[in-house]
Design a protein around this motif. Structure first.
Motif, PDB file in Angstrom:
ATOM      1  N   PRO A  45      -5.760  10.850 -12.059  1.00  0.00           N
ATOM      2  CA  PRO A  45      -6.828  10.616 -11.077  1.00  0.00           C
ATOM      3  C   PRO A  45      -7.257   9.150 -11.057  1.00  0.00           C
ATOM      4  O   PRO A  45      -7.442   8.539 -12.107  1.00  0.00           O
ATOM      5  CB  PRO A  45      -7.962  11.526 -11.559  1.00  0.00           C
ATOM      6  CG  PRO A  45      -7.268  12.648 -12.264  1.00  0.00           C
ATOM      7  CD  PRO A  45      -6.089  12.004 -12.941  1.00  0.00           C
ATOM      8  N   GLY A  46      -7.391   8.616  -9.864  1.00  0.00           N
ATOM      9  CA  GLY A  46      -7.787   7.227  -9.704  1.00  0.00           C
ATOM     10  C   GLY A  46      -6.643   6.243  -9.751  1.00  0.00           C
ATOM     11  O   GLY A  46      -6.840   5.037  -9.567  1.00  0.00           O
ATOM     12  N   GLY A  47      -5.425   6.736  -9.979  1.00  0.00           N
ATOM     13  CA  GLY A  47      -4.275   5.855 -10.157  1.00  0.00           C
ATOM     14  C   GLY A  47      -3.753   5.196  -8.905  1.00  0.00           C
ATOM     15  O   GLY A  47      -2.897   4.309  -8.984  1.00  0.00           O
ATOM     16  N   LYS A  48      -4.236   5.620  -7.743  1.00  0.00           N
ATOM     17  CA  LYS A  48      -3.817   4.961  -6.494  1.00  0.00           C
ATOM     18  C   LYS A  48      -5.055   4.583  -5.670  1.00  0.00           C
ATOM     19  O   LYS A  48      -5.022   4.552  -4.444  1.00  0.00           O
ATOM     20  CB  LYS A  48      -2.877   5.864  -5.694  1.00  0.00           C
ATOM     21  CG  LYS A  48      -3.383   7.284  -5.481  1.00  0.00           C
ATOM     22  CD  LYS A  48      -2.328   8.150  -4.794  1.00  0.00           C
ATOM     23  CE  LYS A  48      -2.801   9.597  -4.651  1.00  0.00           C
ATOM     24  NZ  LYS A  48      -1.791  10.454  -4.000  1.00  0.00           N
ATOM     25  N   ALA A  49      -6.123   4.247  -6.388  1.00  0.00           N
ATOM     26  CA  ALA A  49      -7.391   3.935  -5.732  1.00  0.00           C
ATOM     27  C   ALA A  49      -7.342   2.585  -5.036  1.00  0.00           C
ATOM     28  O   ALA A  49      -6.652   1.659  -5.476  1.00  0.00           O
ATOM     29  CB  ALA A  49      -8.514   3.938  -6.767  1.00  0.00           C
ATOM     30  N   TRP A  90       0.944   3.386  -6.644  1.00  0.00           N
ATOM     31  CA  TRP A  90       0.371   3.836  -7.908  1.00  0.00           C
ATOM     32  C   TRP A  90       0.221   2.676  -8.881  1.00  0.00           C
ATOM     33  O   TRP A  90       0.974   1.703  -8.841  1.00  0.00           O
ATOM     34  CB  TRP A  90       1.244   4.922  -8.521  1.00  0.00           C
ATOM     35  CG  TRP A  90       1.085   6.252  -7.861  1.00  0.00           C
ATOM     36  CD1 TRP A  90       1.815   6.747  -6.811  1.00  0.00           C
ATOM     37  CD2 TRP A  90       0.126   7.257  -8.185  1.00  0.00           C
ATOM     38  NE1 TRP A  90       1.374   8.002  -6.473  1.00  0.00           N
ATOM     39  CE2 TRP A  90       0.332   8.346  -7.303  1.00  0.00           C
ATOM     40  CE3 TRP A  90      -0.885   7.353  -9.140  1.00  0.00           C
ATOM     41  CZ2 TRP A  90      -0.437   9.497  -7.348  1.00  0.00           C
ATOM     42  CZ3 TRP A  90      -1.645   8.512  -9.188  1.00  0.00           C
ATOM     43  CH2 TRP A  90      -1.412   9.570  -8.292  1.00  0.00           C
ATOM     44  N   GLU A  91      -0.719   2.828  -9.782  1.00  0.00           N
ATOM     45  CA  GLU A  91      -1.114   1.782 -10.727  1.00  0.00           C
ATOM     46  C   GLU A  91      -0.192   1.683 -11.939  1.00  0.00           C
ATOM     47  O   GLU A  91      -0.175   0.665 -12.631  1.00  0.00           O
ATOM     48  CB  GLU A  91      -2.549   2.093 -11.207  1.00  0.00           C
ATOM     49  CG  GLU A  91      -3.173   1.090 -12.121  1.00  0.00           C
ATOM     50  CD  GLU A  91      -3.848  -0.058 -11.376  1.00  0.00           C
ATOM     51  OE1 GLU A  91      -4.362  -0.951 -12.046  1.00  0.00           O
ATOM     52  OE2 GLU A  91      -3.840  -0.056 -10.127  1.00  0.00           O
ATOM     53  N   THR A 104       3.475   1.252  -7.388  1.00  0.00           N
ATOM     54  CA  THR A 104       4.800   1.834  -7.566  1.00  0.00           C
ATOM     55  C   THR A 104       4.845   3.245  -6.986  1.00  0.00           C
ATOM     56  O   THR A 104       3.820   3.937  -6.903  1.00  0.00           O
ATOM     57  CB  THR A 104       5.188   1.891  -9.053  1.00  0.00           C
ATOM     58  OG1 THR A 104       6.450   2.559  -9.202  1.00  0.00           O
ATOM     59  CG2 THR A 104       4.152   2.650  -9.879  1.00  0.00           C
ATOM     60  N   VAL A 105       6.041   3.700  -6.632  1.00  0.00           N
ATOM     61  CA  VAL A 105       6.241   5.048  -6.101  1.00  0.00           C
ATOM     62  C   VAL A 105       6.623   6.040  -7.194  1.00  0.00           C
ATOM     63  O   VAL A 105       6.645   7.251  -6.957  1.00  0.00           O
ATOM     64  CB  VAL A 105       7.328   5.020  -5.000  1.00  0.00           C
ATOM     65  CG1 VAL A 105       8.710   4.763  -5.616  1.00  0.00           C
ATOM     66  CG2 VAL A 105       7.353   6.317  -4.196  1.00  0.00           C
ATOM     67  N   ILE A 106       6.900   5.561  -8.409  1.00  0.00           N
ATOM     68  CA  ILE A 106       7.443   6.430  -9.457  1.00  0.00           C
ATOM     69  C   ILE A 106       6.570   7.662  -9.733  1.00  0.00           C
ATOM     70  O   ILE A 106       7.088   8.779  -9.812  1.00  0.00           O
ATOM     71  CB  ILE A 106       7.698   5.631 -10.751  1.00  0.00           C
ATOM     72  CG1 ILE A 106       8.876   4.677 -10.547  1.00  0.00           C
ATOM     73  CG2 ILE A 106       7.976   6.565 -11.932  1.00  0.00           C
ATOM     74  CD1 ILE A 106       9.146   3.760 -11.718  1.00  0.00           C
TER      75      ILE A 106
END
Length: 423
Positions: free
Chosen positions: A240-244, A254-255, A148-150
């Motif tokens: 951190p790590g949310g778009k890994a 994003w996650e 997501t882009v939010i």
């Protein structure tokens, strides 16, 4: 899922093209009035719910698929927005079925609702399930599958951390920055009662956050863009790590899952429907939500229900539609609403070298023998007008703004079959 998609169309545009079977050339459907769309959808949902063909809850491996609980929440959404008193008792019955099933419950820690590690907790009834790993969404392919882009949209613009321990992602980082849109108003922040634990989970007060981090020897700075208020929707900020491991453009993958329905809203629906039908259980349902928030019992009323929904579900896409169905939109959505900084360029910076000048280069955070920072200082001021100024000013909401204008391309593509909403 068709009923949920039509719910979004119906609440947003009201009078929409309606069909239940795939169209054939020239792919034009009859436009129904909002009341006709409603009657079709609630009848469809009643048939589905009566069949009991759906499980009340899915196993984790199937989370995100439709369930009896999700269908019941969609049904209540239709009925309560339409103010269809003839169906209040039936909607309440469906809420009681969810509660009696014992398969959903309030999580103990409100913050767990918005952490990556605890997504699909026992409180979640229906989410939009986003996954960053392998996400292919990109600027040239926005419709691809992925995240997501939010979090990028609402993230703190220019967010920068200096100092603290390395976390594996560089210097100490609790939140990832973003573009600074969709900030929270001061009115919304101030709506929380004293002692409500939900406030500091729902909203990041950057002013307070800077002070808290400074006391840990960490400098936090941000830019402060157009319409800056200093309040950000913490629920969906990137971590951190949310778009890994994404395979497209990072900020579009994003996650963070987005909550459509959770058990707290089931309880609030049950409280409201029980109160409106005088069935006697309203206060108990209502107090369960407040108890989790660290608050005591409060006499239930229409105003109390609306207020509790505002703070419990802040930033989850409910408030605008609640204002309409409670008949408050014309008095709340008025010019001058939404407080911002009087001078939006004046906000606070943390300097790491003890001086308050923009020219000074930010240096290393130094601490004394007790670990307290000795060279951090905050400069700048925060200014509020009496009610704040919105940029641009909100227009006055009127009843003809209940439904948004239908996109012109849809009008043209229908060759006259779709008529524009008055706005």
């Amino acid at each position: 899922m068709r009923d949920w998609y039509y719910l979004v169309l119906w609440k947003t545009w009201g009078n929409v093209p309606f069909y239940t079977e795939n169209l054939t050339f020239p792919y034009i459907a009859e436009q129904l009035k909002a009341d006709e769309v409603y009657n079709n959808m609630v009848t469809d949902l009643e048939n589905v719910l009566a069949s009991n063909i759906l499980p009340m809850k899915r196993d984790l491996a199937w989370a995100g698929r439709m369930t009896q609980a999700a269908a019941a929440m969609i049904y209540a959404d239709y009925v309560m927005y339409q103010k269809d008193e003839s169906r209040y008792s039936k909607a309440l019955g469906y809420m009681k079925d969810i509660i009696a099933s014992g398969q959903y419950k309030l999580v103990t820690d409100y913050d767990d609702l918005f952490a990556y590690a605890t997504e699909w907790s026992d409180e979640i009834i229906l989410d939009i399930n986003y996954i960053s790993a392998g996400g292919k969404r990109g600027w040239g392919n926005a419709g691809a599958c992925g995240g997501t882009v939010i979090p990028a949209m609402i993230g703190v613009d220019g967010l920068n951390y200096v100092g603290g321990l390395d976390t594996g992602h560089g210097p100490h980082t609790e939140f990832e920055g973003g573009w600074g849109f969709c900030v929270i108003t001061k009115d919304a922040y101030d709506a929380f009662e004293p002692g409500d634990i939900r406030r500091d989970v729902a909203v990041l007060n950057i002013d307070t956050y800077q002070e808290e981090m400074m006391n840990k020897g960490i400098a936090v700075n941000y830019t402060g863009r157009y319409q800056n208020t200093g309040y950000f929707l913490r629920k969906y900020l990137g971590r951190p790590g949310g778009k890994a491991d994404q395979a497209g453009d990072a900020d579009l993958n994003w996650e963070n899952n987005f909550h459509l329905y959770r058990y707290a809203e089931t309880l609030l629906n049950a409280a409201e429907l029980a109160w409106r039908t005088n069935s006697g259980e309203a206060q108990s349902y209502f107090d369960q939500v407040r108890d989790r928030a660290g608050l005591g019992s409060k006499a239930i009323s229409e105003e109390a229900i609306m207020q509790e929904r505002r703070v419990e579900l802040l930033g989850e896409g409910k408030r605008y539609f609640d204002l309409i169905r409670f008949g408050k939109a014309s008095t709340v959505l008025t010019p001058g609403g939404g407080a911002i900084y009087e001078t939006k360029d004046e906000h606070r910076y943390v300097y790491t070298d003890g001086t308050i000048t923009d020219e000074k280069k930010k240096g290393e955070v130094k601490t004394d023998e007790n670990g307290k920072p000795i060279n951090l200082a905050i400069g700048g001021t925060l200014k509020w007008t009496e009610r704040g100024k919105a940029i641009p000013q909100r227009p006055q909401w009127t009843e003809n703004k209940k439904y948004l204008p239908i996109p012109q391309i849809e009008i043209e593509s229908s060759h006259g079959a779709t008529v524009q909403n008055p706005y």
